[in-house]
Design a protein around this motif. Structure first.
Motif, PDB file in Angstrom:
ATOM      1  N   VAL A  15       0.836  -1.197   0.000  1.00  0.00           N
ATOM      2  CA  VAL A  15       0.000   0.000   0.000  1.00  0.00           C
ATOM      3  C   VAL A  15       0.873   1.249   0.000  1.00  0.00           C
ATOM      4  O   VAL A  15       0.655   2.190  -0.765  1.00  0.00           O
ATOM      5  CB  VAL A  15      -0.957  -0.011   1.214  1.00  0.00           C
ATOM      6  N   SER A  42      -6.249  -2.772   2.973  1.00  0.00           N
ATOM      7  CA  SER A  42      -6.725  -3.133   1.642  1.00  0.00           C
ATOM      8  C   SER A  42      -7.279  -4.547   1.650  1.00  0.00           C
ATOM      9  O   SER A  42      -6.729  -5.433   2.306  1.00  0.00           O
ATOM     10  CB  SER A  42      -5.596  -3.055   0.622  1.00  0.00           C
ATOM     11  N   ILE A  56      -2.456  -6.477  -3.788  1.00  0.00           N
ATOM     12  CA  ILE A  56      -1.813  -5.337  -4.451  1.00  0.00           C
ATOM     13  C   ILE A  56      -0.447  -5.760  -4.959  1.00  0.00           C
ATOM     14  O   ILE A  56       0.405  -6.187  -4.173  1.00  0.00           O
ATOM     15  CB  ILE A  56      -1.630  -4.165  -3.465  1.00  0.00           C
TER      16      ILE A  56
END
Lengths: 507, 328
Positions: free
Chosen positions: B78, B135, B139
């Protein structure tokens, strides 16, 4: 070597109280350099409180302690240690999983470039132990050595850390005769080096063998300090038990003699390491008292009979039928009951209610598959709360909120609820107030009138004399005398406890 | 041989035996390629297991490790995606957070006198939850510095690659061994495992040591998260589920007593190698379900529990008697 004779430690008018109890009441005590000073007393006499005040585990309420003439008031055990008082306990307070060397120098390991130098550590440990005549592999874990070696390592560590005064709290309780001699040799050597040694033990023979002076405590008070060479065993036992020779005690049980044939016969009953094989007959409706000093084997007698420590020799039978007493469960099934000495750890379950504590043994005997109906539990609890006059506001109150005497009565109720035919009571009146005392004694007498057989262990000799039909005297883990009828008086009990043991290897 | 070395010897023997059997069936398994991959594939687990070994040696347990790894990997992904921070800065931040997290659990365990099981279970849920807060998606990490780090390796003779993360794991094991056996902290960890009450009486600062142990476990879990991030090039909050249990298994198979006080960091290394070896064998075989890894590890765990009980029993009967030890 010249023996230094100066006073190392002097305690004046030491007082320590706990909520509801005065543990030490203006006790005086002195320790000289180069002496072994035995500290004696029954349970609750204040020995351990005195030691804990000296080693910093407790803070005293009042009184003065001088170490080398300077006021001494340790905040914790480390400060006491740094000032010169080290302690070795019965349970070796070292770490079994560390090596001998690590145990000796934990927190003080020699370092080189920030890393512990294992070679130097082991060399230091070997050098230290060789001063105690101990040549062992210091890189092995402590647990690979016998308790005696561990005890010597503990002494070496304590002396190395403190170096002035060594407190030995029952260091020999789990050693055999040869090991005791080795530990004693080391203690003598330390005495010659000028250390002051406080020695606590239950074994009177060891006191006479090792100590120079003896201090006796009873109920938190100082009874007296004597030179060991100038005191006889019987005087010592009298000091410890607090019995005064002038005192007359009425022997109630003599008024109601019991000549029935023995119902319970124990033959050669015993367990190695706990109590030597004994013969014991108990009639119906008879109270057999067990007298002896703390650690003499009196509690072990009860535990072996009840199967807490299963017997490994001999037989037990009831009216000709062989009894199975291999475990507490089996003993309960045979109609036995046992109120242990230490209510807090062995008896009550503090967070359960009075009712639950009372029905516990009964439920255990029925087995968990057949729960006792709630209504029946309530009836039983209420019946005993009333019958034994257990003072509680509510049968559902957690039992830890009750007073000692009422807890004791609740445990009695637990066993009475199972309708036992043979009930063992270990110190039933310990730690309860005088009023409850008399009630418990009355209860014992009424139980035996109903035909129950009782075995009662007590260090209160007057009590034993009052209710016992017969008294067994226990010493050095063996039954040494049985007193009946007119012989039952405090005088002869004290004499039997204090008698020199006939052979050297009796223990 | 001293009985405390027995479990370590047994583990090593089992590993060598297993490797020989694998080699007999698939000669290709004895190559630096396989060994290099063994290190790379198990790097994150190995690093986390070093922390777990300290925790278990002290008589505790740390269930939060897997969640902390997942949190760290998501945190890194992130931050790298959303800010212009350099990966090294992000790594440092991640390590600070995970260390403080571990220290906080240690403090709760010590000061509130709570069982480590419960406290680290709470930590496990907390860290996993925090990862989801950051999240819920997987990712990807695409940063030039990552490519540099991933391309660093030493080509061993025989063509195997010793990667950066593989080397990192070996270094962590070395540091762990020194910490455990050559520092006062290490001795205190063993002392706590031998008995906290006695350790306190002997002068061990119990609180300080407990907090340091869980902080160390947190630090290594964070480092493991960084390695995991390098290994997968992604951050995903559902990753590394159950890694704490794999680590515990490796520690126990490595011969460390679950009750604390006895064991070796080196044993955990062998434990990791055994786990990796089983997986490699299954890959080579090609027909076996990967669940066989779990089955074999389960069997090994049982075997080691019995072995430890047996050793305890034997060593308690073989106490050196005083008359032998007391030479005069």
């Amino acid at each position: 070597m010249e023996k230094p004779q100066g006073t190392l430690l002097s305690v004046e008018s030491l007082t320590k109280s706990f909520p509801g109890a005065l543990a030490l009441d203006r006790v005086d005590f002195t320790l000289r350099a180069g002496e072994v000073h035995a500290l004696l007393g029954e349970n609750g006499a204040g020995k351990s409180t005195l030691i804990k005040c000296l080693t910093g585990a407790y803070r005293r309420d009042s009184g003065e302690i001088l170490l080398d003439g300077r006021p001494f008031d340790p905040r914790d055990t480390f400060e006491a240690q740094a000032l010169g008082i080290g302690t070795v306990y019965q349970e070796v307070n070292l770490l079994p999983n560390l090596t001998v060397a690590e145990n000796l120098y934990l927190g003080r390991q020699p370092r080189r470039f920030g890393m512990v130098s294992v070679r130097e550590l082991n060399a230091k440990a070997r050098a230290l132990l060789s001063r105690y005549g101990l040549d062992i592999d210091v890189t092995r874990e402590l647990s690979s050595y016998s308790v005696a070696v561990q005890q010597i390592v503990a002494i070496a560590r304590a002396v190395d850390l403190s170096g002035r005064i060594l407190v030995l709290d029952e260091p020999t309780a789990s050693l055999d005769a040869q090991e005791v001699r080795l530990v004693f040799d080391i203690v003598r050597r330390l005495r010659e080096q000028g250390l002051g040694i406080i020695f606590i033990t239950h074994f009177l023979d060891q006191v006479f063998e090792l100590s120079d002076r003896i201090t006796v405590l009873r109920n938190g008070r100082l009874v007296g300090t004597r030179r060991t060479a100038e005191i006889k065993r019987i005087e010592l036992v009298t000091m410890m038990l607090g019995h005064e020779l002038s005192q007359e005690t009425r022997h109630h049980a003599a008024d109601r003699p019991n000549d029935a044939p023995p119902a319970y016969r124990f033959r050669d009953f015993g367990r190695a390491g706990a109590v030597q094989p004994f013969d014991l007959d108990v009639r119906r409706g008879e109270v057999v008292g067990v007298a002896g000093l703390l650690g003499s084997g009196r509690t072990e007698t009860a535990e072996v009979i009840f199967g807490v420590r299963p017997h490994d020799s001999g037989t037990a039978e009831k009216e000709g039928r062989k009894l199975d007493l291999a475990s507490p469960r089996a003993a309960i099934a045979e109609g036995f009951g046992f109120c242990p000495e230490d209510r807090k750890t062995d008896g009550i379950i503090g967070d359960l209610s009075v009712r639950e504590n009372i029905i516990l043994a009964l439920q255990a005997r029925r087995g968990w598959s057949r729960p006792l109906p709630r209504q029946e539990q309530i009836e039983i609890a209420d019946r005993f709360i009333k019958a034994l006059d257990i003072r509680t506001s509510d049968r559902e109150k957690p039992i830890r909120l009750l007073s000692g005497g009422n807890q004791q009565k609740a445990i009695l109720a637990r066993w009475l609820a199972t309708n036992p035919e043979f009930l063992i009571l270990d110190e039933p009146t310990r730690g309860i107030d005088v009023g409850a005392h008399a009630e418990i004694i009355r209860l014992i007498e009424s139980l035996c009138e109903k035909g129950m057989s009782l075995l009662v262990i007590s260090s209160e000799l007057e009590e034993l004399v009052a209710y016992s039909h017969r008294v067994i005297v226990v010493r050095d883990r063996a039954h040494v005398a049985e007193l009946v009828g007119e012989e039952i008086n405090t005088d002869s009990i004290v004499r039997a406890i204090a008698a020199e043991r006939p052979t050297e290897d009796a223990r | 041989m001293k009985s405390r070395y027995l479990p370590l010897a047994a583990t090593t023997l089992i590993f060598l035996l297993a490797y020989t059997l694998c080699y007999a069936q698939f000669p290709a398994m004895l190559s630096t390629r396989v060994i290099g991959n063994l290190f790379t594939d198990n790097a994150f687990l190995g690093i986390a297991a070093v922390g777990m070994t300290f925790v278990i040696l002290s008589g505790g347990i740390d269930l939060s490790i897997g969640s902390v790894i997942a949190f760290t990997s998501v945190f890194i992904a992130v931050l790298l995606a959303g800010t212009g921070l350099h990966p090294l800065t992000v790594f440092a931040l991640a390590l600070v957070i995970s260390t403080l997290f571990g220290a906080a659990m240690g403090a709760v365990i010590h000061y509130l006198e709570m069982p480590p099981f419960i406290v680290t279970l709470a930590g496990m849920f907390l860290a996993r939850g925090m990862a989801f807060v950051l999240s819920i998606d997987s990712i990807p990490v695409a940063h030039p510095f990552y490519d540099v780090l991933q391309s660093l390796y030493w080509r061993m003779p025989g063509g195997g690659r010793l990667t950066l993360i593989g080397v990192l794991m070996l270094l962590v094991f070395l540091a762990g061994i020194l910490l455990a056996h050559r520092t006062r902290f290490g001795a205190n960890v063993y002392a706590l495992g031998g008995g906290a009450a006695t350790a306190r009486l002997m002068g061990v600062a119990v609180g300080q040591t407990t907090i340091a142990i869980y902080a160390l476990s947190g630090l290594l879990a964070g480092l493991s998260g960084i390695v995991f991030s390098l290994y997968t090039s992604a951050g995903y909050s559902l990753s590394a589920v159950g890694v704490e249990l794999d680590a515990i298994a490796a520690v126990v198979i490595g011969g460390t007593l679950l009750t604390g006080g006895s064991g070796f960091i080196a044993g955990t290394f062998v434990g990791i190698l055994i786990t990796g070896l089983i997986q490699t064998y299954i890959t080579f075989d090609g027909t076996l379900s990967s669940w066989w890894t779990k089955i074999v590890i389960g069997i090994l765990l049982f075997a080691f529990i019995f072995l430890q009980k047996g050793i305890l029993w034997v060593s308690s009967r073989n106490r050196v008697a005083l008359d032998h030890a007391h030479g005069r």
